[in-house]
Design a protein around this motif. Sequence first.
Motif, PDB file in Angstrom:
ATOM      1  N   SER A   3       0.815  -1.127   0.006  1.00  0.00           N
ATOM      2  CA  SER A   3       0.102   0.129   0.062  1.00  0.00           C
ATOM      3  C   SER A   3       0.970   1.258  -0.205  1.00  0.00           C
ATOM      4  O   SER A   3       2.035   1.273   0.205  1.00  0.00           O
ATOM      5  CB  SER A   3      -0.983   0.080   1.269  1.00  0.00           C
ATOM      6  N   ARG A   4       0.291   2.580  -0.372  1.00  0.00           N
ATOM      7  CA  ARG A   4       0.973   3.673  -0.345  1.00  0.00           C
ATOM      8  C   ARG A   4      -0.003   4.405   0.693  1.00  0.00           C
ATOM      9  O   ARG A   4      -1.271   4.670   0.464  1.00  0.00           O
ATOM     10  CB  ARG A   4       0.969   4.306  -1.526  1.00  0.00           C
ATOM     11  N   LYS A   5       0.777   4.845   1.883  1.00  0.00           N
ATOM     12  CA  LYS A   5      -0.137   5.752   2.762  1.00  0.00           C
ATOM     13  C   LYS A   5       0.486   6.927   3.040  1.00  0.00           C
ATOM     14  O   LYS A   5       1.649   7.253   2.895  1.00  0.00           O
ATOM     15  CB  LYS A   5      -0.057   4.715   4.217  1.00  0.00           C
ATOM     16  N   ALA A   6      -0.287   7.897   3.519  1.00  0.00           N
ATOM     17  CA  ALA A   6       0.395   9.304   3.594  1.00  0.00           C
ATOM     18  C   ALA A   6      -0.540   9.659   4.877  1.00  0.00           C
ATOM     19  O   ALA A   6      -1.706   9.931   5.105  1.00  0.00           O
ATOM     20  CB  ALA A   6      -0.183  10.250   2.580  1.00  0.00           C
ATOM     21  N   LEU A   7       0.585  10.164   6.009  1.00  0.00           N
ATOM     22  CA  LEU A   7      -0.063  10.783   7.283  1.00  0.00           C
ATOM     23  C   LEU A   7      -0.198  12.302   6.923  1.00  0.00           C
ATOM     24  O   LEU A   7       0.509  12.796   6.311  1.00  0.00           O
ATOM     25  CB  LEU A   7       0.987  10.684   8.328  1.00  0.00           C
ATOM     26  N   VAL A   8      -1.329  12.950   7.421  1.00  0.00           N
ATOM     27  CA  VAL A   8      -1.600  14.239   7.368  1.00  0.00           C
ATOM     28  C   VAL A   8      -2.312  14.663   8.674  1.00  0.00           C
ATOM     29  O   VAL A   8      -2.607  13.912   9.596  1.00  0.00           O
ATOM     30  CB  VAL A   8      -2.689  14.606   6.052  1.00  0.00           C
ATOM     31  N   ARG A   9      -2.340  15.907   8.670  1.00  0.00           N
ATOM     32  CA  ARG A   9      -2.846  16.563  10.127  1.00  0.00           C
ATOM     33  C   ARG A   9      -3.459  17.834   9.622  1.00  0.00           C
ATOM     34  O   ARG A   9      -2.618  18.888   8.965  1.00  0.00           O
ATOM     35  CB  ARG A   9      -1.626  16.797  10.996  1.00  0.00           C
ATOM     36  N   TRP A  49      -3.340   7.171  -2.831  1.00  0.00           N
ATOM     37  CA  TRP A  49      -2.760   7.347  -1.778  1.00  0.00           C
ATOM     38  C   TRP A  49      -3.806   7.071  -0.456  1.00  0.00           C
ATOM     39  O   TRP A  49      -4.876   8.016  -0.730  1.00  0.00           O
ATOM     40  CB  TRP A  49      -1.895   8.585  -1.346  1.00  0.00           C
ATOM     41  N   GLU A  50      -3.680   6.154   0.245  1.00  0.00           N
ATOM     42  CA  GLU A  50      -4.473   6.371   1.422  1.00  0.00           C
ATOM     43  C   GLU A  50      -4.084   7.000   2.299  1.00  0.00           C
ATOM     44  O   GLU A  50      -2.949   7.116   3.007  1.00  0.00           O
ATOM     45  CB  GLU A  50      -4.798   4.800   2.041  1.00  0.00           C
ATOM     46  N   THR A  51      -5.178   8.080   2.694  1.00  0.00           N
ATOM     47  CA  THR A  51      -4.621   9.146   4.010  1.00  0.00           C
ATOM     48  C   THR A  51      -4.989   8.735   5.204  1.00  0.00           C
ATOM     49  O   THR A  51      -6.005   8.130   5.739  1.00  0.00           O
ATOM     50  CB  THR A  51      -5.155  10.441   3.732  1.00  0.00           C
ATOM     51  N   ALA A  52      -4.174   8.909   6.360  1.00  0.00           N
ATOM     52  CA  ALA A  52      -4.331   8.624   7.633  1.00  0.00           C
ATOM     53  C   ALA A  52      -4.373   9.947   8.416  1.00  0.00           C
ATOM     54  O   ALA A  52      -3.218  10.592   8.452  1.00  0.00           O
ATOM     55  CB  ALA A  52      -3.563   7.496   8.179  1.00  0.00           C
ATOM     56  N   GLU A  53      -5.239  10.616   9.147  1.00  0.00           N
ATOM     57  CA  GLU A  53      -5.120  11.826   9.797  1.00  0.00           C
ATOM     58  C   GLU A  53      -4.595  11.600  11.113  1.00  0.00           C
ATOM     59  O   GLU A  53      -5.193  11.219  11.932  1.00  0.00           O
ATOM     60  CB  GLU A  53      -6.549  12.261   9.801  1.00  0.00           C
ATOM     61  N   VAL A  54      -3.709  12.297  11.447  1.00  0.00           N
ATOM     62  CA  VAL A  54      -2.877  12.254  12.961  1.00  0.00           C
ATOM     63  C   VAL A  54      -3.932  13.110  13.804  1.00  0.00           C
ATOM     64  O   VAL A  54      -4.301  14.206  13.211  1.00  0.00           O
ATOM     65  CB  VAL A  54      -1.753  12.818  12.802  1.00  0.00           C
ATOM     66  N   GLU A  55      -3.971  12.717  14.991  1.00  0.00           N
ATOM     67  CA  GLU A  55      -4.721  13.594  16.030  1.00  0.00           C
ATOM     68  C   GLU A  55      -4.249  14.768  15.788  1.00  0.00           C
ATOM     69  O   GLU A  55      -3.161  15.459  15.828  1.00  0.00           O
ATOM     70  CB  GLU A  55      -4.535  12.863  17.466  1.00  0.00           C
ATOM     71  N   PRO A  56      -5.193  15.826  15.863  1.00  0.00           N
ATOM     72  CA  PRO A  56      -5.050  17.344  15.762  1.00  0.00           C
ATOM     73  C   PRO A  56      -4.189  17.961  16.915  1.00  0.00           C
ATOM     74  O   PRO A  56      -4.308  17.074  18.177  1.00  0.00           O
ATOM     75  CB  PRO A  56      -6.328  17.912  15.647  1.00  0.00           C
ATOM     76  N   ALA A  57      -3.362  18.707  16.722  1.00  0.00           N
ATOM     77  CA  ALA A  57      -2.611  19.399  17.862  1.00  0.00           C
ATOM     78  C   ALA A  57      -2.821  20.790  17.767  1.00  0.00           C
ATOM     79  O   ALA A  57      -1.922  21.983  17.229  1.00  0.00           O
ATOM     80  CB  ALA A  57      -1.080  18.925  17.704  1.00  0.00           C
ATOM     81  N   ASP A  58      -4.047  21.433  18.498  1.00  0.00           N
ATOM     82  CA  ASP A  58      -4.862  22.537  18.168  1.00  0.00           C
ATOM     83  C   ASP A  58      -3.658  23.555  19.020  1.00  0.00           C
ATOM     84  O   ASP A  58      -3.721  24.597  18.488  1.00  0.00           O
ATOM     85  CB  ASP A  58      -6.198  22.753  18.493  1.00  0.00           C
ATOM     86  N   ASP A  59      -3.085  23.253  19.959  1.00  0.00           N
ATOM     87  CA  ASP A  59      -2.209  24.257  20.741  1.00  0.00           C
ATOM     88  C   ASP A  59      -0.915  24.538  19.800  1.00  0.00           C
ATOM     89  O   ASP A  59       0.105  25.239  20.352  1.00  0.00           O
ATOM     90  CB  ASP A  59      -1.785  23.804  21.934  1.00  0.00           C
ATOM     91  N   CYS A  60      -0.781  23.732  18.820  1.00  0.00           N
ATOM     92  CA  CYS A  60       0.661  23.842  18.164  1.00  0.00           C
ATOM     93  C   CYS A  60       0.405  24.567  16.541  1.00  0.00           C
ATOM     94  O   CYS A  60      -0.165  23.852  15.972  1.00  0.00           O
ATOM     95  CB  CYS A  60       1.415  22.635  17.964  1.00  0.00           C
ATOM     96  N   PRO A  61       0.726  25.703  16.447  1.00  0.00           N
ATOM     97  CA  PRO A  61       0.417  26.438  15.303  1.00  0.00           C
ATOM     98  C   PRO A  61       1.058  25.765  14.182  1.00  0.00           C
ATOM     99  O   PRO A  61       0.340  25.874  12.947  1.00  0.00           O
ATOM    100  CB  PRO A  61       1.040  27.937  15.586  1.00  0.00           C
ATOM    101  N   ASP A  62       1.948  25.174  14.069  1.00  0.00           N
ATOM    102  CA  ASP A  62       2.703  24.532  12.941  1.00  0.00           C
ATOM    103  C   ASP A  62       2.344  23.302  12.717  1.00  0.00           C
ATOM    104  O   ASP A  62       2.961  22.356  11.878  1.00  0.00           O
ATOM    105  CB  ASP A  62       4.317  24.717  13.117  1.00  0.00           C
ATOM    106  N   VAL A 251       3.407  12.885   5.446  1.00  0.00           N
ATOM    107  CA  VAL A 251       4.480  11.796   5.310  1.00  0.00           C
ATOM    108  C   VAL A 251       3.969  10.713   4.456  1.00  0.00           C
ATOM    109  O   VAL A 251       3.180  10.005   4.677  1.00  0.00           O
ATOM    110  CB  VAL A 251       4.497  11.443   6.860  1.00  0.00           C
ATOM    111  N   ARG A 252       4.964  10.487   3.528  1.00  0.00           N
ATOM    112  CA  ARG A 252       4.553   9.415   2.518  1.00  0.00           C
ATOM    113  C   ARG A 252       5.098   8.230   2.905  1.00  0.00           C
ATOM    114  O   ARG A 252       6.247   8.143   3.061  1.00  0.00           O
ATOM    115  CB  ARG A 252       4.939   9.842   1.320  1.00  0.00           C
TER     116      ARG A 252
END
Length: 258
Positions: A3-9, A49-62, A251-252
Motif C-alpha cells: 500500500s501507499r499511505k500518507a499521514l496528514v494533519r 494514496w490512502e491518507t491517515a489523519e493524525v490527531e489534531p494538535a490545536d495548541d501547536c500552530p505549525d 508523510v508518504r
Amino acid sequence: MRSRKALVRRPGPRLAEGLVTHIARTPVDADRALAQWRSYVAALELHGWETAEVEPADDCPDAVFVEDTVVMYRNVALVTRPGADSRKPETRGVEDAVSLMRCSVNRVREPGTLDGGDVLKVGDTIYVGRGGRTNAEGVRQLRACFEPLGARVVAVPVTRVLHLKSGITALPDGTFATHPGLLDEPSLFPGRLAVPEAAGAHVVLLGGGALLMAASAPRTAALYEDLGYTPVPVDISEFEKLEGSVTCLSVRMRGLYA
C-alpha cells in the motif's frame, strides 16, 4: 497487501501564529488554509494514496506541517525532536499514529534536534540538512538509526532556506530539482535541474510520473510537462506564507503496513 499511505494533519485554529524564519510575516486566512488542505488531501487520494489523519494538535500552530515530526525508511520510523521548542509537542500524536502501523519506532533524543523537512531520500541515499532546525547530534542519531539498514547518509549544510527540502527535491528519474541560490553546496547533488520558480523545486512523487506541486509555479509545471511528467498543481498559498510546501504537509510511506 502492498500500500501507499500518507499521514496528514489538519491545520489548527492557531495556524496564523506559525513560525517564519526567512520571509516576512503576512496574514494567514485560516478558513482558506483549511480548504486548501482538503484539496491537497483529495489530490493524494485521487492518485491512489490512502491518507491517515493524525490527531489534531490545536495548541501547536505549525502542526499541519506533519512531515517534520517523523522520518520513515523502509519499515522504520524515526520520531524527530523538532528544532523549534514550540513544535516539540507535535510528535506525540504522530508517534501514536506510526505505532499503530507495522513498523519499528525510534526517537531522536536530547540534545539532538531533527526536522523531517531536512531529510531528502533518493533510493537508499538519505540527504540530511544540517542547519537552523537540525543539529549535528540529530544527524548522528539519524545515521545510527538508518545506516545499519543499508542507508547512505549525506550531511548537507543548510543556511539559505528553512529546510533542505525548501531548496531541493528529486524527480522520479533521480534528477534533482532546485532553484538557483537556494543551496549552500550544490555540488553535493549531481544531476541538477534548475527550475524557474523557487516553489517549483518542491515536488511530491505521486507515482506514474505524476508530480504534486504548488500552483504558484506554473512555469516549472510547464517545464515538467515538457519533460514527460504530469504536474498536479494544488493551491497552498496560505501555507507558503509560513514557509510551507507540498512536501511538508504529509508523510508518504510506501510498503507493508497494518
